[in-house]
Design a protein around this motif. Structure first.
Motif, PDB file in Angstrom:
ATOM      1  N   ASP A   6       0.845  -1.188   0.000  1.00 52.99           N
ATOM      2  CA  ASP A   6       0.000   0.000   0.000  1.00 52.99           C
ATOM      3  C   ASP A   6       0.885   1.243   0.000  1.00 52.99           C
ATOM      4  OD1 ASP A   6      -1.872   1.944   0.268  1.00 52.99           O
ATOM      5  OD2 ASP A   6      -2.644   1.259   2.214  1.00 52.99           O
ATOM      6  N   PHE A   7       1.193   1.717  -1.206  1.00 55.26           N
ATOM      7  CA  PHE A   7       2.077   2.877  -1.329  1.00 55.26           C
ATOM      8  C   PHE A   7       1.355   4.187  -1.066  1.00 55.26           C
ATOM      9  CE2 PHE A   7       4.434  -0.361  -3.711  1.00 55.26           C
ATOM     10  CZ  PHE A   7       5.690  -0.220  -3.142  1.00 55.26           C
ATOM     11  N   SER A   8       0.048   4.118  -0.802  1.00 51.99           N
ATOM     12  CA  SER A   8      -0.672   5.345  -0.437  1.00 51.99           C
ATOM     13  C   SER A   8      -0.196   5.859   0.919  1.00 51.99           C
ATOM     14  CB  SER A   8      -2.183   5.080  -0.387  1.00 51.99           C
ATOM     15  OG  SER A   8      -2.511   4.230   0.703  1.00 51.99           O
ATOM     16  N   LYS A   9       0.483   4.988   1.672  1.00 50.56           N
ATOM     17  CA  LYS A   9       1.005   5.365   2.984  1.00 50.56           C
ATOM     18  C   LYS A   9       2.359   6.072   2.867  1.00 50.56           C
ATOM     19  CE  LYS A   9      -1.377   1.430   5.078  1.00 50.56           C
ATOM     20  NZ  LYS A   9      -1.265   0.212   5.893  1.00 50.56           N
ATOM     21  N   GLY A  10       2.853   6.257   1.648  1.00 55.95           N
ATOM     22  CA  GLY A  10       4.146   6.907   1.445  1.00 55.95           C
ATOM     23  C   GLY A  10       5.232   5.883   1.178  1.00 55.95           C
ATOM     24  N   LEU A  11       6.476   6.265   1.427  1.00 55.67           N
ATOM     25  CA  LEU A  11       7.590   5.340   1.243  1.00 55.67           C
ATOM     26  C   LEU A  11       7.456   4.184   2.217  1.00 55.67           C
ATOM     27  CD1 LEU A  11      10.629   7.790   0.948  1.00 55.67           C
ATOM     28  CD2 LEU A  11       9.443   6.615  -0.915  1.00 55.67           C
ATOM     29  N   LEU A  12       7.719   2.971   1.725  1.00 58.71           N
ATOM     30  CA  LEU A  12       7.629   1.785   2.576  1.00 58.71           C
ATOM     31  C   LEU A  12       9.020   1.239   2.862  1.00 58.71           C
ATOM     32  CD1 LEU A  12       4.627  -0.154   0.980  1.00 58.71           C
ATOM     33  CD2 LEU A  12       4.603   1.616   2.748  1.00 58.71           C
ATOM     34  N   PRO A  13       9.269   0.794   4.107  1.00 55.75           N
ATOM     35  CA  PRO A  13      10.553   0.164   4.408  1.00 55.75           C
ATOM     36  C   PRO A  13      10.692  -1.143   3.631  1.00 55.75           C
ATOM     37  CG  PRO A  13       9.044  -0.069   6.256  1.00 55.75           C
ATOM     38  CD  PRO A  13       8.373   0.840   5.271  1.00 55.75           C
ATOM     39  N   ALA A  14      11.876  -1.367   3.094  1.00 60.17           N
ATOM     40  CA  ALA A  14      12.165  -2.581   2.328  1.00 60.17           C
ATOM     41  C   ALA A  14      13.361  -3.273   2.967  1.00 60.17           C
ATOM     42  CB  ALA A  14      12.451  -2.241   0.866  1.00 60.17           C
ATOM     43  N   ILE A  15      13.124  -4.457   3.499  1.00 55.68           N
ATOM     44  CA  ILE A  15      14.171  -5.229   4.170  1.00 55.68           C
ATOM     45  C   ILE A  15      14.732  -6.232   3.170  1.00 55.68           C
ATOM     46  CG2 ILE A  15      14.663  -6.833   6.057  1.00 55.68           C
ATOM     47  CD1 ILE A  15      12.075  -5.509   7.379  1.00 55.68           C
ATOM     48  N   ILE A  16      16.040  -6.254   3.033  1.00 58.90           N
ATOM     49  CA  ILE A  16      16.680  -7.146   2.066  1.00 58.90           C
ATOM     50  C   ILE A  16      17.313  -8.312   2.802  1.00 58.90           C
ATOM     51  CG2 ILE A  16      18.237  -7.313   0.099  1.00 58.90           C
ATOM     52  CD1 ILE A  16      15.979  -5.181  -0.135  1.00 58.90           C
ATOM     53  N   ASN A  31       9.337   3.495  -3.123  1.00 60.03           N
ATOM     54  CA  ASN A  31       8.028   3.931  -3.580  1.00 60.03           C
ATOM     55  C   ASN A  31       7.569   2.923  -4.626  1.00 60.03           C
ATOM     56  OD1 ASN A  31       9.524   4.535  -5.858  1.00 60.03           O
ATOM     57  ND2 ASN A  31       9.292   6.757  -5.702  1.00 60.03           N
ATOM     58  N   GLU A  32       6.417   3.135  -5.193  1.00 58.29           N
ATOM     59  CA  GLU A  32       5.873   2.143  -6.130  1.00 58.29           C
ATOM     60  C   GLU A  32       6.756   1.990  -7.357  1.00 58.29           C
ATOM     61  OE1 GLU A  32       1.530   0.783  -7.879  1.00 58.29           O
ATOM     62  OE2 GLU A  32       1.793   2.814  -7.096  1.00 58.29           O
ATOM     63  N   GLU A  33       7.334   3.076  -7.819  1.00 58.07           N
ATOM     64  CA  GLU A  33       8.185   3.027  -9.002  1.00 58.07           C
ATOM     65  C   GLU A  33       9.436   2.189  -8.736  1.00 58.07           C
ATOM     66  OE1 GLU A  33      10.320   6.060 -12.241  1.00 58.07           O
ATOM     67  OE2 GLU A  33       9.436   6.864 -10.393  1.00 58.07           O
ATOM     68  N   ALA A  34      10.051   2.379  -7.571  1.00 57.66           N
ATOM     69  CA  ALA A  34      11.244   1.597  -7.218  1.00 57.66           C
ATOM     70  C   ALA A  34      10.909   0.119  -7.085  1.00 57.66           C
ATOM     71  CB  ALA A  34      11.840   2.130  -5.914  1.00 57.66           C
ATOM     72  N   PHE A  35       9.767  -0.165  -6.483  1.00 54.30           N
ATOM     73  CA  PHE A  35       9.324  -1.552  -6.303  1.00 54.30           C
ATOM     74  C   PHE A  35       9.118  -2.230  -7.652  1.00 54.30           C
ATOM     75  CE2 PHE A  35       5.669  -4.511  -5.664  1.00 54.30           C
ATOM     76  CZ  PHE A  35       6.291  -5.417  -4.833  1.00 54.30           C
ATOM     77  N   ASP A  77       2.408  -2.555   4.651  1.00 48.40           N
ATOM     78  CA  ASP A  77       3.222  -1.343   4.703  1.00 48.40           C
ATOM     79  C   ASP A  77       4.708  -1.620   4.917  1.00 48.40           C
ATOM     80  OD1 ASP A  77       3.174  -2.158   7.331  1.00 48.40           O
ATOM     81  OD2 ASP A  77       2.305  -0.308   8.116  1.00 48.40           O
ATOM     82  N   ALA A  78       5.138  -2.835   4.623  1.00 45.60           N
ATOM     83  CA  ALA A  78       6.560  -3.172   4.666  1.00 45.60           C
ATOM     84  C   ALA A  78       6.815  -4.300   3.685  1.00 45.60           C
ATOM     85  CB  ALA A  78       7.000  -3.577   6.070  1.00 45.60           C
ATOM     86  N   ILE A  79       8.012  -4.292   3.100  1.00 51.68           N
ATOM     87  CA  ILE A  79       8.356  -5.254   2.051  1.00 51.68           C
ATOM     88  C   ILE A  79       9.588  -6.046   2.472  1.00 51.68           C
ATOM     89  CG2 ILE A  79       8.903  -5.533  -0.407  1.00 51.68           C
ATOM     90  CD1 ILE A  79       7.864  -2.595  -0.740  1.00 51.68           C
ATOM     91  N   LEU A  80       9.514  -7.360   2.307  1.00 50.97           N
ATOM     92  CA  LEU A  80      10.664  -8.233   2.494  1.00 50.97           C
ATOM     93  C   LEU A  80      11.085  -8.720   1.120  1.00 50.97           C
ATOM     94  CD1 LEU A  80      12.611  -9.914   4.294  1.00 50.97           C
ATOM     95  CD2 LEU A  80      10.869 -11.713   4.274  1.00 50.97           C
ATOM     96  N   LEU A  81      12.320  -8.414   0.729  1.00 50.62           N
ATOM     97  CA  LEU A  81      12.830  -8.851  -0.566  1.00 50.62           C
ATOM     98  C   LEU A  81      13.982  -9.805  -0.350  1.00 50.62           C
ATOM     99  CD1 LEU A  81      12.390  -5.389  -1.057  1.00 50.62           C
ATOM    100  CD2 LEU A  81      12.235  -6.450  -3.297  1.00 50.62           C
ATOM    101  N   LYS A  82      13.954 -10.926  -1.067  1.00 47.07           N
ATOM    102  CA  LYS A  82      15.062 -11.866  -1.034  1.00 47.07           C
ATOM    103  C   LYS A  82      15.884 -11.669  -2.296  1.00 47.07           C
ATOM    104  CE  LYS A  82      12.757 -15.088   2.026  1.00 47.07           C
ATOM    105  NZ  LYS A  82      12.361 -16.467   2.308  1.00 47.07           N
ATOM    106  N   ALA A  83      17.191 -11.573  -2.098  1.00 47.05           N
ATOM    107  CA  ALA A  83      18.082 -11.243  -3.208  1.00 47.05           C
ATOM    108  C   ALA A  83      19.416 -11.947  -3.039  1.00 47.05           C
ATOM    109  CB  ALA A  83      18.300  -9.733  -3.270  1.00 47.05           C
TER     110      ALA A  83
END
Length: 199
Positions: A6-16, A31-35, A77-83
């Motif tokens: 939900d990017f309507s809440k602004g920038l979201l923390p992204a944990i790698i 933000n949504e574009e970066a995601f 409102d938070a993203i977990l990315l595996k990389a």
């Protein structure tokens, strides 16, 4: 899981998190574009609050984070990315932004065990693993024995590549045997944990 951020809440923390080791590498903001750029181009991209623009990790150092998958938390409102890191993650040169060593790829064993389980439950003619399950428990157990003997033989020499290759073969077939018996590696580890605690 089909949660959407939900990017309507602004920038979201992204944990790698490292795809193979499970180690937390860093945290940034998206933000949504970066995601969307991260997913479509396969390299983790953040929104830099200091630069006020999109920033792909590694764009100057070549220490990219190769995107594998992601999950959205329960509040969206938070993203977990595996990389997969292509070098040190932190700008200081450390493996992580918490000065921790990023070692131990044992997380991959769980992924491999899931693939083996899928080959058993969804057999395909082209799969070697499926062919072993079709031959039954005796053949699988025999293969584990053969691989163990081959590893012992290689242990007597000093060829690292051959030894590690046989070690990998033994581990792979051992995981197949566990799946054939409907046991998990966690159950084996529980035995070791209990033995350790008893000492």
């Amino acid at each position: 899981m089909n949660r959407k951020a939900d990017f309507s809440k602004g920038l979201l923390p992204a944990i790698i998190q490292d795809f193979y080791t499970g180690k937390v590498l860093m945290q940034g903001y998206m933000n949504e574009e970066a995601f969307n750029k991260t997913i479509t181009e396969g390299k983790v991209t953040f929104y830099s609050r200091s630069k006020e623009r999109l920033w792909t990790k590694g764009e100057t150092s070549d220490n990219f984070l190769v995107y594998k998958n992601h999950a959205i938390d329960c509040d969206s409102d938070a993203i977990l990315l595996k990389a997969i890191p292509q070098g040190p993650t932190c700008h200081t040169g450390d493996d992580t932004c918490w000065e921790e060593k990023n070692i131990g790829k044992v997380q991959f064993i769980n992924q491999l065990a899931e693939i083996i389980k899928d080959r058993k439950n969804n057999p395909t003619d082209a799969s070697y693993t499926t062919s072993l399950f079709k031959k039954g428990i005796n053949k699988i157990a025999q293969k584990v024995g053969e691989e163990a003997v081959e590893l012992v033989i290689e242990a007597k020499d000093d060829n690292k590549d051959l030894f590690l290759g046989e070690a990998a073969d033994l581990l792979f077939h051992y995981l197949i045997l566990l799946e054939a018996k409907d046991y998990t590696l966690d159950e084996v580890l529980e035995v070791l944990i209990k033995r350790h605690q008893a000492k």
